[in-house]
Design a protein around this motif. Sequence first.
Motif, mmCIF file in Angstrom:
data_model
loop_
_atom_site.group_PDB
_atom_site.id
_atom_site.type_symbol
_atom_site.label_atom_id
_atom_site.label_comp_id
_atom_site.label_asym_id
_atom_site.label_seq_id
_atom_site.Cartn_x
_atom_site.Cartn_y
_atom_site.Cartn_z
ATOM 1 N N CYS A 22 -82.678 -51.339 -32.759
ATOM 2 C CA CYS A 22 -82.802 -50.132 -31.943
ATOM 3 C C CYS A 22 -84.283 -49.783 -31.871
ATOM 4 C CB CYS A 22 -82.001 -48.993 -32.552
ATOM 5 S SG CYS A 22 -82.208 -47.391 -31.733
ATOM 6 N N ILE A 23 -84.809 -49.765 -30.668
ATOM 7 C CA ILE A 23 -86.215 -49.404 -30.467
ATOM 8 C C ILE A 23 -86.269 -47.980 -29.943
ATOM 9 C CG2 ILE A 23 -88.309 -49.915 -29.179
ATOM 10 C CD1 ILE A 23 -87.494 -52.812 -29.132
ATOM 11 N N VAL A 24 -87.145 -47.194 -30.542
ATOM 12 C CA VAL A 24 -87.247 -45.778 -30.208
ATOM 13 C C VAL A 24 -88.598 -45.500 -29.564
ATOM 14 C CG1 VAL A 24 -87.147 -43.428 -31.107
ATOM 15 C CG2 VAL A 24 -85.768 -45.232 -32.162
ATOM 16 N N SER A 25 -88.573 -44.880 -28.414
ATOM 17 C CA SER A 25 -89.823 -44.536 -27.742
ATOM 18 C C SER A 25 -90.418 -43.281 -28.354
ATOM 19 C CB SER A 25 -89.574 -44.306 -26.256
ATOM 20 O OG SER A 25 -88.768 -43.158 -26.074
ATOM 21 N N GLY A 26 -91.703 -43.094 -28.156
ATOM 22 C CA GLY A 26 -92.355 -41.900 -28.656
ATOM 23 C C GLY A 26 -93.179 -42.176 -29.897
ATOM 24 N N ARG A 27 -94.030 -41.225 -30.252
ATOM 25 C CA ARG A 27 -94.972 -41.416 -31.342
ATOM 26 C C ARG A 27 -94.485 -40.855 -32.661
ATOM 27 N NH1 ARG A 27 -100.707 -39.823 -28.376
ATOM 28 N NH2 ARG A 27 -100.552 -41.345 -26.681
ATOM 29 N N THR A 28 -93.299 -40.245 -32.660
ATOM 30 C CA THR A 28 -92.860 -39.560 -33.870
ATOM 31 C C THR A 28 -91.683 -40.242 -34.545
ATOM 32 O OG1 THR A 28 -91.450 -38.116 -32.519
ATOM 33 C CG2 THR A 28 -93.685 -37.330 -33.035
ATOM 34 N N PHE A 29 -91.532 -41.539 -34.325
ATOM 35 C CA PHE A 29 -90.400 -42.265 -34.913
ATOM 36 C C PHE A 29 -90.343 -42.067 -36.417
ATOM 37 C CE2 PHE A 29 -87.229 -45.412 -35.396
ATOM 38 C CZ PHE A 29 -87.576 -46.205 -36.473
ATOM 39 N N SER A 30 -91.483 -42.086 -37.072
ATOM 40 C CA SER A 30 -91.512 -42.011 -38.534
ATOM 41 C C SER A 30 -91.060 -40.663 -39.074
ATOM 42 C CB SER A 30 -92.914 -42.327 -39.046
ATOM 43 O OG SER A 30 -93.842 -41.374 -38.560
ATOM 44 N N THR A 31 -90.825 -39.696 -38.199
ATOM 45 C CA THR A 31 -90.348 -38.385 -38.649
ATOM 46 C C THR A 31 -88.839 -38.221 -38.497
ATOM 47 O OG1 THR A 31 -90.648 -37.311 -36.499
ATOM 48 C CG2 THR A 31 -92.544 -37.346 -37.988
ATOM 49 N N TYR A 32 -88.177 -39.221 -37.930
ATOM 50 C CA TYR A 32 -86.732 -39.149 -37.698
ATOM 51 C C TYR A 32 -85.950 -39.880 -38.779
ATOM 52 C CZ TYR A 32 -87.978 -38.059 -32.818
ATOM 53 O OH TYR A 32 -88.490 -37.511 -31.675
ATOM 54 N N ASP A 33 -84.889 -39.258 -39.262
ATOM 55 C CA ASP A 33 -83.861 -40.024 -39.939
ATOM 56 C C ASP A 33 -83.097 -40.773 -38.858
ATOM 57 O OD1 ASP A 33 -83.167 -37.327 -42.225
ATOM 58 O OD2 ASP A 33 -84.427 -39.092 -42.503
ATOM 59 N N MET A 34 -82.687 -41.990 -39.152
ATOM 60 C CA MET A 34 -81.999 -42.813 -38.178
ATOM 61 C C MET A 34 -80.609 -43.178 -38.670
ATOM 62 S SD MET A 34 -84.138 -43.053 -35.720
ATOM 63 C CE MET A 34 -83.197 -44.244 -34.759
ATOM 64 N N GLY A 35 -79.688 -43.252 -37.735
ATOM 65 C CA GLY A 35 -78.320 -43.608 -38.099
ATOM 66 C C GLY A 35 -77.719 -44.601 -37.127
ATOM 67 N N TRP A 36 -76.720 -45.315 -37.620
ATOM 68 C CA TRP A 36 -75.879 -46.166 -36.771
ATOM 69 C C TRP A 36 -74.456 -45.635 -36.837
ATOM 70 C CZ3 TRP A 36 -77.329 -49.927 -33.462
ATOM 71 C CH2 TRP A 36 -78.595 -50.491 -33.616
ATOM 72 N N PHE A 37 -73.840 -45.574 -35.660
ATOM 73 C CA PHE A 37 -72.448 -45.163 -35.545
ATOM 74 C C PHE A 37 -71.736 -46.193 -34.691
ATOM 75 C CE2 PHE A 37 -72.530 -40.814 -37.231
ATOM 76 C CZ PHE A 37 -73.897 -40.607 -37.309
ATOM 77 N N ARG A 38 -70.413 -46.184 -34.739
ATOM 78 C CA ARG A 38 -69.653 -47.101 -33.900
ATOM 79 C C ARG A 38 -68.396 -46.418 -33.400
ATOM 80 N NH1 ARG A 38 -67.646 -51.448 -38.573
ATOM 81 N NH2 ARG A 38 -66.091 -50.074 -39.570
ATOM 82 N N GLN A 39 -67.931 -46.925 -32.263
ATOM 83 C CA GLN A 39 -66.705 -46.389 -31.681
ATOM 84 C C GLN A 39 -65.886 -47.514 -31.099
ATOM 85 O OE1 GLN A 39 -67.246 -43.250 -28.780
ATOM 86 N NE2 GLN A 39 -65.191 -42.476 -29.169
ATOM 87 N N ALA A 40 -64.686 -47.668 -31.634
ATOM 88 C CA ALA A 40 -63.749 -48.669 -31.141
ATOM 89 C C ALA A 40 -62.872 -48.030 -30.065
ATOM 90 C CB ALA A 40 -62.898 -49.197 -32.288
#
Length: 123
Positions: A22-40
């Motif tokens: 997952c590539i995130v645009s913007g300069r503040t990526f390092s300030t975000y917690d990141m998660g993965w979710f899924r939906q069947a």
Amino acid sequence: QVQLVESGGGLVQAGGSLTLSCIVSGRTFSTYDMGWFRQAPGKEREFVATIGVSGRYTTYSDSVKGRFTISRDNTKNTVTLQMNSLKPEDTAVYSCAARYGVLSARAAEYDYWGRGTQVTVSS
């Protein structure tokens, strides 16, 4: 504007592996917690994994613990989900998400979402 774009999904046999990015645009990526979710199909969105801003802290759902690994590279604005020993029940659309604050397994607490990538595991 923050944009998240997932890649790496596909069709794999049970027992195989896939790596989602997952590539995130913007300069503040390092300030975000990141998660993965899924939906069947026909099911509610499900938490998979989350990682803190430094990459030091991670949390996994019981259903993927020991098989999936979440990681991040703050120099490349990328979060990765390494999926091993895949099972047919892992079949779903996988989405990454970003939020400010402490680690969370609740989808409603995430601020930004990607469109998702399809993962299909055949038996």
